[in-house]
Motif scaffolding. Structure first.
Motif, PDB file in Angstrom:
ATOM      1  N   GLY A 140       0.482  -1.278  -0.112  1.00  0.00           N
ATOM      2  CA  GLY A 140       0.129   0.325  -0.057  1.00  0.00           C
ATOM      3  C   GLY A 140       0.851   0.941   0.089  1.00  0.00           C
ATOM      4  O   GLY A 140       0.468   2.268   0.741  1.00  0.00           O
ATOM      5  N   SER A 141       1.728   0.967  -0.701  1.00  0.00           N
ATOM      6  CA  SER A 141       2.781   2.634  -0.170  1.00  0.00           C
ATOM      7  C   SER A 141       2.765   2.570  -2.057  1.00  0.00           C
ATOM      8  O   SER A 141       3.289   1.886  -2.759  1.00  0.00           O
ATOM      9  CB  SER A 141       4.132   2.023   0.479  1.00  0.00           C
ATOM     10  N   PHE A 143       1.070   5.239   0.239  1.00  0.00           N
ATOM     11  CA  PHE A 143      -0.666   5.583   0.846  1.00  0.00           C
ATOM     12  C   PHE A 143      -1.373   7.142   0.329  1.00  0.00           C
ATOM     13  O   PHE A 143      -1.124   8.187  -0.124  1.00  0.00           O
ATOM     14  CB  PHE A 143      -0.426   6.080   2.600  1.00  0.00           C
ATOM     15  N   GLY A 144      -2.503   6.637  -0.409  1.00  0.00           N
ATOM     16  CA  GLY A 144      -3.172   6.580  -1.602  1.00  0.00           C
ATOM     17  C   GLY A 144      -2.618   7.995  -2.533  1.00  0.00           C
ATOM     18  O   GLY A 144      -3.360   9.295  -2.619  1.00  0.00           O
ATOM     19  N   GLY A 145      -1.743   7.739  -2.675  1.00  0.00           N
ATOM     20  CA  GLY A 145      -1.131   8.272  -3.593  1.00  0.00           C
ATOM     21  C   GLY A 145      -0.084   9.594  -3.625  1.00  0.00           C
ATOM     22  O   GLY A 145      -0.002  10.543  -3.494  1.00  0.00           O
ATOM     23  N   GLY A 146      -0.209   9.060  -2.180  1.00  0.00           N
ATOM     24  CA  GLY A 146       0.271  10.895  -1.410  1.00  0.00           C
ATOM     25  C   GLY A 146       2.485  10.986  -1.591  1.00  0.00           C
ATOM     26  O   GLY A 146       2.901   9.204  -2.675  1.00  0.00           O
ATOM     27  N   ARG A 198      -1.733   6.383   6.407  1.00  0.00           N
ATOM     28  CA  ARG A 198      -1.704   7.793   6.326  1.00  0.00           C
ATOM     29  C   ARG A 198      -0.261   7.989   5.751  1.00  0.00           C
ATOM     30  O   ARG A 198       0.425   7.479   5.385  1.00  0.00           O
ATOM     31  CB  ARG A 198      -1.699   8.559   7.435  1.00  0.00           C
ATOM     32  N   PRO A 199      -0.277   9.056   5.151  1.00  0.00           N
ATOM     33  CA  PRO A 199       0.323   9.430   3.440  1.00  0.00           C
ATOM     34  C   PRO A 199       2.024   9.652   4.715  1.00  0.00           C
ATOM     35  O   PRO A 199       1.218  10.933   5.552  1.00  0.00           O
ATOM     36  CB  PRO A 199      -0.065  10.125   2.697  1.00  0.00           C
ATOM     37  N   THR A 202       2.096  13.944   7.163  1.00  0.00           N
ATOM     38  CA  THR A 202       1.023  14.067   7.101  1.00  0.00           C
ATOM     39  C   THR A 202       1.024  14.211   8.486  1.00  0.00           C
ATOM     40  O   THR A 202       0.314  14.539   9.127  1.00  0.00           O
ATOM     41  CB  THR A 202       0.661  13.571   6.441  1.00  0.00           C
TER      42      THR A 202
END
Length: 399
Positions: A140-141, A143-146, A198-199, A202
């Motif tokens: 998942g890295s 995270f969220g495209g961050g 979380r990214p 952040t």
């Protein structure tokens, strides 16, 4: 305000020692004796708490069987001393060579090795860790495209991992997980997996799991065992002869090791726990060896050493990354007019603390073999700061 009367009596005693007949070495010995006495004795004036207690009375109050202290002054170990016993059952006394578990102070020592690898061109401080890892990948890295997870974020607790570990360790002889099993939360690991929540950059969340990702990245990139890297790159060059990341502790070292004790000062069921999470919690060491490590940081920052890192690379260890209090390895804080790099540690039956000034060449390492040792360590640091007139404290008014 500074405890002025206690300081005045110390100054008067020092003036007596400067009388004719005292040689330089005698003065130095008396100086050490005076400093130790100022820390061991009751504090004046009495601000309540533990001020009226001697150091040994504080040990009894906190139920800590043994403690070792090493004080840094002028970029050198000014003195080291140990009190109490390494094992309440045998009565074996502590010495300055008694080894304790450094717990989370393992992290900044390990971070120095990662920075050495970066300095040697093995990988980048801001490189995506999944491009460094070979034997495992962080799911998942990013995270969220961050932002990508990097060695910098892993070692400063800003990577976005949400584990919050805190490793409990394993009873000697019990099955122990590999680093990959630790990261995936697979048996025989006793904890859940290390995953992003979380990214990166952040937020700040203390993460032993992140440090284990960095350990794996280091060993994958260098292609050597972690214990060997730490011995050859850090411990041996810095003269940390009573230190090792070997887990379990080699049998030849066991007689040198303090045993783990509970918050009531009782021996635990096992002599200690074993920590396969080496970079996060696996260092065995002494107060003197930790002081040597802190002095190397100070000397490199002052341009006096390049034994391990260059000055610019060492600055990464004491420069917060911008989110939270952590730099690469150390927590950094302002106390009074001084900036300090520091780290504490808490393993099963052991508590410790290391703090040192960013520029002025002083500091202290405290190691204990009791679950209540953290409170005692903080009291000792406060007494050292008072006796040595650190700039964490107010100065007496000019007259």
């Amino acid at each position: 305000m500074l405890r002025y009367h206690a300081r005045l009596s110390f100054v008067l005693a020092s003036l007596v020692l400067m009388a004719p007949g005292f040689t330089g070495s005698a003065l130095a010995q008396q100086d050490v004796a005076q400093m130790i006495a100022a820390i061991e004795g009751p504090q004046s004036p009495n601000h309540q708490g533990t001020d009226p207690l001697t150091l040994e009375e504080m040990m009894a109050r906190y139920h800590v069987p043994g403690v070792s202290v090493a004080v840094i002054r002028d970029f050198k170990v000014h003195w080291a001393k140990s009190w109490g016993v390494a094992d309440v059952e045998t009565g074996a006394v502590t010495t300055n060579d008694t080894m304790y578990q450094a717990a989370s102070i393992s992290k900044p020592v390990a971070a120095m090795a990662s920075l050495k690898a970066i300095q040697n061109g093995k990988f980048g401080l801001d490189q995506d860790v999944n491009t460094i890892l070979k034997s495992w990948k962080l799911p998942g890295s990013p995270f969220g495209g961050g932002m990508a997870v990097t060695p910098r974020t892993l070692m400063s607790h800003t990577s976005g991992t949400g584990d919050g570990f805190g490793f409990p360790g394993y009873v000697p002889g019990a099955p122990r997980p590999t680093v990959q099993q630790v990261l995936d939360g697979q048996p025989p690991s006793s904890l859940g997996p290390v995953r992003l929540v979380r990214p990166a950059l952040t937020g700040s969340q203390y993460s032993g799991g992140a440090v284990m990702i960095e350990q794996l990245a280091l060993t994958d990139a260098v292609d050597k065992p972690f214990t060997e890297i730490m011995r050859d790159w850090i411990l041996t060059p810095l003269g940390m002869t009573n230190s090792t990341y070997e887990q379990p502790l080699p049998e030849a070292r066991e007689k040198q090791a303090a045993r783990a004790h509970s918050g009531a000062g009782k021996r635990m069921g096992a002599p200690w726990h074993v920590y396969p999470e080496q970079a996060a919690a696996g260092l065995w060491t002494t107060a003197t060896d930790l002081a040597k490590f802190a002095i190397e940081v100070q000397n490199t920052l002052a341009g006096k050493s390049t034994r391990v890192l260059t000055r610019s690379m060492m600055q990464e260890m004491v420069t917060p990354v911008g989110v939270g209090a952590y730099a690469v390895g150390f927590s950094v804080s302002r106390q009074g007019e001084g900036w300090y790099f520091e780290h504490g540690g808490s393993n099963w039956g052991y508590q410790c603390l290391l703090t040192a000034h960013r520029a002025k060449g002083y500091g202290v390492a405290v190691m204990t073999n009791g679950d209540n040792g953290g409170g005692l360590a903080r009291e000792i640091v406060n007494r050292v700061a008072l006796a040595y007139d650190w700039d964490t404290l107010d100065k007496p008014p000019l007259r």
